[in-house]
Design an enzyme around this catalytic site. Structure first.
Site, short mmCIF file in Angstrom:
data_model
loop_
_atom_site.label_atom_id
_atom_site.label_comp_id
_atom_site.label_asym_id
_atom_site.label_seq_id
_atom_site.Cartn_x
_atom_site.Cartn_y
_atom_site.Cartn_z
N GLU A 135 13.62 80.50 -69.61
CA GLU A 135 12.21 80.10 -69.74
C GLU A 135 11.24 81.26 -69.49
O GLU A 135 10.56 81.30 -68.46
CB GLU A 135 11.90 78.93 -68.81
CG GLU A 135 12.76 77.70 -69.09
CD GLU A 135 12.44 76.51 -68.18
OE1 GLU A 135 11.66 76.67 -67.23
OE2 GLU A 135 12.96 75.42 -68.44
N GLU A 165 18.74 72.58 -71.19
CA GLU A 165 18.22 71.67 -70.16
C GLU A 165 17.50 70.52 -70.84
O GLU A 165 16.74 70.74 -71.79
CB GLU A 165 17.17 72.34 -69.26
CG GLU A 165 17.72 73.26 -68.22
CD GLU A 165 16.61 73.87 -67.36
OE1 GLU A 165 15.53 73.25 -67.20
OE2 GLU A 165 16.83 74.99 -66.87
O1 IFM Z 1 13.93 72.65 -62.29
C1 IFM Z 1 13.46 73.23 -63.47
C2 IFM Z 1 14.37 74.33 -63.94
O2 IFM Z 1 14.58 75.30 -62.97
C3 IFM Z 1 13.76 75.01 -65.15
N1 IFM Z 1 13.42 74.05 -66.16
C4 IFM Z 1 12.68 72.87 -65.77
C5 IFM Z 1 13.34 72.21 -64.58
C6 IFM Z 1 12.53 70.96 -64.16
O3 IFM Z 1 11.23 71.33 -63.81
#
Ligand code: IFM
Length: 448
Positions: free
Chosen positions: A166, A353
């Protein structure tokens, strides 16, 4: 009722990150990271929580891997903490850190689970931040050296590598919005950080190829889906800008080797630009083996002059929200996946994710009945299936997260796990969503 079957080779997994689960902040020769500093700064994290103990996975990784095995996942995505490998960011290697991840990787392989390693999930060594962090180009060299050490140690055993998690969060959320470490509020700095991380990604991919490491390498961008509330040109342009800030600003350089011109112009009008040096764009656009997408939510919005940074204001259209306040808009996942495929072609996609924050605790029967999380997963799996059926090369899905863990600025107040973490006893209890996903994986499909 309909049956949705996923391809037999679809990769089901779960994901975590070092600072969010490991704890043992002062053990094993680990140096401090920017998150140690930030979380200890009053007012930065809810309840003053820190990752000092977190889920204590540093000591309990075998228990976590046993949970993964029982879940039936093919792969587990976790991150390596740079300050465990190089406590000062550069210089002397901490063998204890390498040994720790060596044990995790071996245990996963023994359990029949493919390790998927993220090299950078936000825990920059504080020593590097003290020299300017991602705002200076020397951090790129330091990162590539760190990656080289890790490739040397685990290349071959690890088949899937992710350079950065990210880059939008690393840059804008952390250096412009000030919400994450190191907590700056400076647009030019954020643009610089984004560019340096992208260059570091490209140089790392190049290093990976030069070293002949066996396996696949890619990066993970978090996409946001913003749709215009009406089709007026103003609304359309405002939504496009906001989406572009999150999506194209990172996807275009990675996969096309250019920054989107409409945003270059927009940022210029705010006095900020990416500090591009000759050769940078070619470096960033090294061919990668897959693109990782983190995806949670979407929204509708309209043009409102001088509102936010992009003259874009969200319109409430009645979405349910998770406990962290994010809209539940499953179809936006399908739209985002289609958009990636239509815009960037046949590159394999992994959802690295996706998941939901619901803070349910144990019921009197001792179980965690997280029905809303199950609904969230069911609806998002449905959209993944739809994307695959429409020709999107979606190869895998990692649920965020295996465990409730340190949710950054929200501390331990927000829970994303399919396993409940009791932060007092550190016991883990699988939630109902864990058993739901276990069944989906076992059957490689679900009824909807
Ligand atoms: O917990 C985070 C993760 O570290 C990165 N992506 C989003 C998740 C939820 O906020």
């Amino acid at each position: 009722m309909a049956r949705l079957d996923f391809p037999k080779d679809f990769v089901w997994g779960t994901a975590t990150a070092s600072y969010q689960i490991e704890g043992a902040a002062n053990e094993g020769g680990r140096g401090p990271s920017i998150w140690d500093t930030f979380s200890r700064t009053p007012g930065k994290v809810v309840n003053g929580d820190t990752g000092d103990v977190a889920c204590d996975s540093y000591h309990r990784y075998e228990e976590d891997i046993a949970l993964l095995k029982k879940l039936g996942v093919k792969a587990y995505r976790f991150s390596i903490a740079w300050p465990r490998i190089l406590p000062q960011g550069t210089g002397e290697v901490n063998q204890e850190g390498l040994d720790y991840y060596g044990r995790v990787i071996d245990k996963l392989i023994e359990a029949g689970i493919e390790p998927c390693v993220t090299l950078y999930h936000w825990d920059l060594p504080q020593a590097l931040q003290d020299q300017g962090g991602w705002g200076v180009r020397s951090t790129i060299d330091a990162f590539v050296r760190y990656a080289e050490i890790v490739f040397q140690a685990f290349g071959g055993k690890v088949k899937q590598w992710i350079t950065f998690n990210e880059t939008w969060c690393i840059s804008f959320l952390s250096n412009y919005l000030g919400i994450h470490a190191p907590g700056h509020r400076d647009l030019q700095l954020a643009m610089t950080v984004a560019h340096h991380c992208l260059v570091a990604h490209g140089r790392t991919v190049r290093k990976f190829r030069e070293m002949g490491v066996k396996g696949e390498i890619g990066t993970t961008h978090n996409l946001a889906w913003c749709e215009p509330y009406t089709d007026s040109p103003e609304d359309v342009a405002a939504a496009q800008r906001t989406r572009g800030w999150n999506n194209e600003w990172f996807m275009d350089p990675t996969l096309k080797g250019t920054y989107p011109q409409f945003l270059v112009d927009w940022f210029k009008s705010k006095g900020a630009e990416a500090p591009i040096q000759p050769g940078d764009m070619e470096t960033i656009a090294q061919k990668i083996d897959f693109i990782g997408i983190n995806f949670y939510t979407g929204n509708y919005g309209r043009y409102r002059k001088d509102f936010g940074d992009f003259d874009y204001e969200e319109v409430q259209v009645g979405f349910d929200r998770t406990d962290i306040g994010w809209n539940v808009y499953p179809e936006s996942l399908f739209k985002a996946l289609k958009w990636v495929h239509d815009t960037y072609g046949e590159i394999p996609i992994y959802i690295t994710e996706n998941g939901a924050c619901y803070n349910d605790g144990p019921s009197p029967d001792g179980k965690i009945h997280d029905e809303k999380r199950i609904d969230y997963y069911r609806m998002h799996f449905t959209q993944c299936h739809r994307a695959i059926a429409s020709g999107v090369p979606l190869k895998g899905y990692f649920a965020w997260s295996l465990l409730d863990n340190f949710e950054w600025a929200e501390g331990y107040a927000m829970r994303f796990g399919i396993v409940y973490t009791n932060y007092e006893t550190l016991t883990r209890t699988p939630k109902d969503s864990y058993y739901f996903i276990q069944k989906v994986i076992a059957e490689s499909g679900l009824d909807v």
